[in-house]
Design a protein around this motif. Structure first.
Motif, PDB file in Angstrom:
ATOM      1  N   ALA A   1       0.769  -1.143   0.010  1.00  0.00           N
ATOM      2  CA  ALA A   1       0.013   0.050  -0.136  1.00  0.00           C
ATOM      3  C   ALA A   1       0.833   1.192  -0.033  1.00  0.00           C
ATOM      4  CB  ALA A   1      -0.921  -0.037   1.353  1.00  0.00           C
ATOM      5  N   ARG A   2       0.304   2.240  -0.711  1.00  0.00           N
ATOM      6  CA  ARG A   2       1.320   3.550  -0.740  1.00  0.00           C
ATOM      7  C   ARG A   2       0.877   4.251   0.786  1.00  0.00           C
ATOM      8  NH1 ARG A   2      -0.972   4.746  -6.414  1.00  0.00           N
ATOM      9  NH2 ARG A   2      -2.456   3.283  -5.865  1.00  0.00           N
ATOM     10  N   ILE A   3      -0.277   4.288   1.487  1.00  0.00           N
ATOM     11  CA  ILE A   3      -0.464   4.681   2.525  1.00  0.00           C
ATOM     12  C   ILE A   3      -0.615   3.801   3.579  1.00  0.00           C
ATOM     13  CG2 ILE A   3      -1.878   6.382   4.087  1.00  0.00           C
ATOM     14  CD1 ILE A   3      -2.393   7.880   1.403  1.00  0.00           C
ATOM     15  N   ALA A   4       0.121   3.582   4.512  1.00  0.00           N
ATOM     16  CA  ALA A   4      -0.373   2.392   5.549  1.00  0.00           C
ATOM     17  C   ALA A   4      -1.480   2.762   6.286  1.00  0.00           C
ATOM     18  CB  ALA A   4       0.769   2.623   6.646  1.00  0.00           C
ATOM     19  N   SER A   5      -2.151   1.748   6.662  1.00  0.00           N
ATOM     20  CA  SER A   5      -3.466   1.716   7.330  1.00  0.00           C
ATOM     21  C   SER A   5      -3.534   0.683   8.353  1.00  0.00           C
ATOM     22  CB  SER A   5      -4.514   1.951   6.277  1.00  0.00           C
ATOM     23  OG  SER A   5      -4.734   0.313   5.634  1.00  0.00           O
ATOM     24  N   TYR A   6      -4.440   0.921   9.137  1.00  0.00           N
ATOM     25  CA  TYR A   6      -4.899  -0.574  10.398  1.00  0.00           C
ATOM     26  C   TYR A   6      -6.097  -0.838  10.133  1.00  0.00           C
ATOM     27  CZ  TYR A   6      -0.733   1.984  11.377  1.00  0.00           C
ATOM     28  OH  TYR A   6       0.754   2.585  11.230  1.00  0.00           O
ATOM     29  N   LYS A   7      -6.460  -2.076  10.271  1.00  0.00           N
ATOM     30  CA  LYS A   7      -7.920  -2.414  10.483  1.00  0.00           C
ATOM     31  C   LYS A   7      -7.972  -3.020  11.812  1.00  0.00           C
ATOM     32  CE  LYS A   7     -10.817  -5.568   7.969  1.00  0.00           C
ATOM     33  NZ  LYS A   7     -10.915  -6.306   6.734  1.00  0.00           N
ATOM     34  N   ILE A   8      -8.989  -2.351  12.537  1.00  0.00           N
ATOM     35  CA  ILE A   8      -9.362  -2.371  13.808  1.00  0.00           C
ATOM     36  C   ILE A   8     -10.912  -3.068  13.812  1.00  0.00           C
ATOM     37  CG2 ILE A   8      -9.691  -1.163  16.010  1.00  0.00           C
ATOM     38  CD1 ILE A   8      -7.754   0.881  14.843  1.00  0.00           C
ATOM     39  N   GLU A   9     -11.148  -4.245  14.300  1.00  0.00           N
ATOM     40  CA  GLU A   9     -12.384  -4.608  14.547  1.00  0.00           C
ATOM     41  C   GLU A   9     -13.140  -4.338  12.839  1.00  0.00           C
ATOM     42  OE1 GLU A   9     -13.425  -6.910  16.982  1.00  0.00           O
ATOM     43  OE2 GLU A   9     -11.528  -6.392  17.825  1.00  0.00           O
ATOM     44  N   GLY A  10     -12.468  -4.555  12.020  1.00  0.00           N
ATOM     45  CA  GLY A  10     -13.220  -4.521  10.742  1.00  0.00           C
ATOM     46  C   GLY A  10     -13.401  -3.320   9.970  1.00  0.00           C
ATOM     47  N   ALA A  11     -12.867  -2.423  10.951  1.00  0.00           N
ATOM     48  CA  ALA A  11     -12.727  -0.729  10.305  1.00  0.00           C
ATOM     49  C   ALA A  11     -11.501  -0.330  10.075  1.00  0.00           C
ATOM     50  CB  ALA A  11     -13.313   0.143  11.414  1.00  0.00           C
ATOM     51  N   ARG A  12     -11.196   0.233   8.905  1.00  0.00           N
ATOM     52  CA  ARG A  12      -9.960   0.738   8.335  1.00  0.00           C
ATOM     53  C   ARG A  12      -9.854   1.880   8.845  1.00  0.00           C
ATOM     54  NH1 ARG A  12      -5.849  -2.359   6.842  1.00  0.00           N
ATOM     55  NH2 ARG A  12      -7.518  -3.769   5.738  1.00  0.00           N
ATOM     56  N   ARG A  13      -8.542   2.351   9.566  1.00  0.00           N
ATOM     57  CA  ARG A  13      -8.070   3.474  10.044  1.00  0.00           C
ATOM     58  C   ARG A  13      -6.655   3.993   9.419  1.00  0.00           C
ATOM     59  NH1 ARG A  13     -12.556   3.572  10.555  1.00  0.00           N
ATOM     60  NH2 ARG A  13     -14.016   3.953  12.081  1.00  0.00           N
ATOM     61  N   ILE A  14      -6.573   5.212   9.154  1.00  0.00           N
ATOM     62  CA  ILE A  14      -5.385   5.772   8.698  1.00  0.00           C
ATOM     63  C   ILE A  14      -4.647   6.804   9.705  1.00  0.00           C
ATOM     64  CG2 ILE A  14      -4.081   6.727   6.848  1.00  0.00           C
ATOM     65  CD1 ILE A  14      -7.536   5.394   5.970  1.00  0.00           C
ATOM     66  N   ARG A  15      -3.643   6.757  10.107  1.00  0.00           N
ATOM     67  CA  ARG A  15      -2.864   7.952  10.836  1.00  0.00           C
ATOM     68  C   ARG A  15      -2.610   8.896  10.270  1.00  0.00           C
ATOM     69  NH1 ARG A  15       2.255   5.938  14.032  1.00  0.00           N
ATOM     70  NH2 ARG A  15       2.946   6.611  12.256  1.00  0.00           N
ATOM     71  N   PRO A  16      -2.576  10.087  10.417  1.00  0.00           N
ATOM     72  CA  PRO A  16      -2.290  11.317   9.925  1.00  0.00           C
ATOM     73  C   PRO A  16      -0.763  11.667   9.356  1.00  0.00           C
ATOM     74  CG  PRO A  16      -3.892  11.763  11.561  1.00  0.00           C
ATOM     75  CD  PRO A  16      -3.437  10.462  11.708  1.00  0.00           C
ATOM     76  N   GLU A  17       0.044  10.821  10.497  1.00  0.00           N
ATOM     77  CA  GLU A  17       1.227  10.868  10.109  1.00  0.00           C
ATOM     78  C   GLU A  17       1.725  10.189   9.090  1.00  0.00           C
ATOM     79  OE1 GLU A  17       0.357  11.403  14.503  1.00  0.00           O
ATOM     80  OE2 GLU A  17       0.127   9.890  13.117  1.00  0.00           O
ATOM     81  N   ASP A  18       0.956   9.186   8.654  1.00  0.00           N
ATOM     82  CA  ASP A  18       1.256   8.243   7.576  1.00  0.00           C
ATOM     83  C   ASP A  18       0.913   8.975   6.395  1.00  0.00           C
ATOM     84  OD1 ASP A  18       2.378   6.015   8.825  1.00  0.00           O
ATOM     85  OD2 ASP A  18       0.233   5.239   9.228  1.00  0.00           O
ATOM     86  N   VAL A  19      -0.272   9.972   6.212  1.00  0.00           N
ATOM     87  CA  VAL A  19      -0.670  10.469   5.158  1.00  0.00           C
ATOM     88  C   VAL A  19       0.433  11.790   4.985  1.00  0.00           C
ATOM     89  CG1 VAL A  19      -2.512  12.233   4.267  1.00  0.00           C
ATOM     90  CG2 VAL A  19      -3.198  10.251   5.727  1.00  0.00           C
ATOM     91  N   ASP A  20       0.896  12.343   6.049  1.00  0.00           N
ATOM     92  CA  ASP A  20       2.037  13.264   5.951  1.00  0.00           C
ATOM     93  C   ASP A  20       2.983  12.775   5.080  1.00  0.00           C
ATOM     94  OD1 ASP A  20       0.153  15.157   7.346  1.00  0.00           O
ATOM     95  OD2 ASP A  20       1.352  15.097   9.185  1.00  0.00           O
ATOM     96  N   ALA A  21       3.736  11.556   5.524  1.00  0.00           N
ATOM     97  CA  ALA A  21       4.572  11.081   5.023  1.00  0.00           C
ATOM     98  C   ALA A  21       4.417  10.802   3.677  1.00  0.00           C
ATOM     99  CB  ALA A  21       5.163   9.911   5.494  1.00  0.00           C
ATOM    100  N   TYR A  22       3.363  10.210   3.065  1.00  0.00           N
ATOM    101  CA  TYR A  22       3.049   9.789   1.933  1.00  0.00           C
ATOM    102  C   TYR A  22       2.867  11.330   0.939  1.00  0.00           C
ATOM    103  CZ  TYR A  22       0.172   9.054  -2.574  1.00  0.00           C
ATOM    104  OH  TYR A  22      -0.059   8.815  -3.896  1.00  0.00           O
TER     105      TYR A  22
END
Length: 71
Positions: free
Chosen positions: A41-62
């Motif tokens: 993936a070009r932007i890291a994300s996290y799957k938490i109990e079926g919901a996908r979440r993206i850290r703002p720091e990962d967006v900033d890095a991208y």
């Protein structure tokens, strides 16, 4: 005990809120946060109990890696 400041406690993006933030379609964001054809993936994300979440720091890095300097 660890104290977290408000600046450090920025909320995670959902795919839809990230799409709004970047003025992109939700489908484009989904493509950015998933593995495609064996490429990570070009932007890291996290799957938490079926919901996908993206850290703002990962967006900033991208975004930092995509920046183009003025000609």
């Amino acid at each position: 005990m660890i104290t977290v400041t408000e600046l450090e406690r920025r909320a995670f993006f959902t795919p839809n809120t990230l799409a709004e933030y970047l003025a992109l379609s939700p489908r484009t964001v989904r493509d950015l946060i998933r593995d495609v054809d064996g490429k990570p993936a070009r932007i890291a994300s996290y799957k938490i109990e079926g919901a996908r979440r993206i850290r703002p720091e990962d967006v900033d890095a991208y975004l930092a890696g995509r920046r183009e300097e003025a000609a």
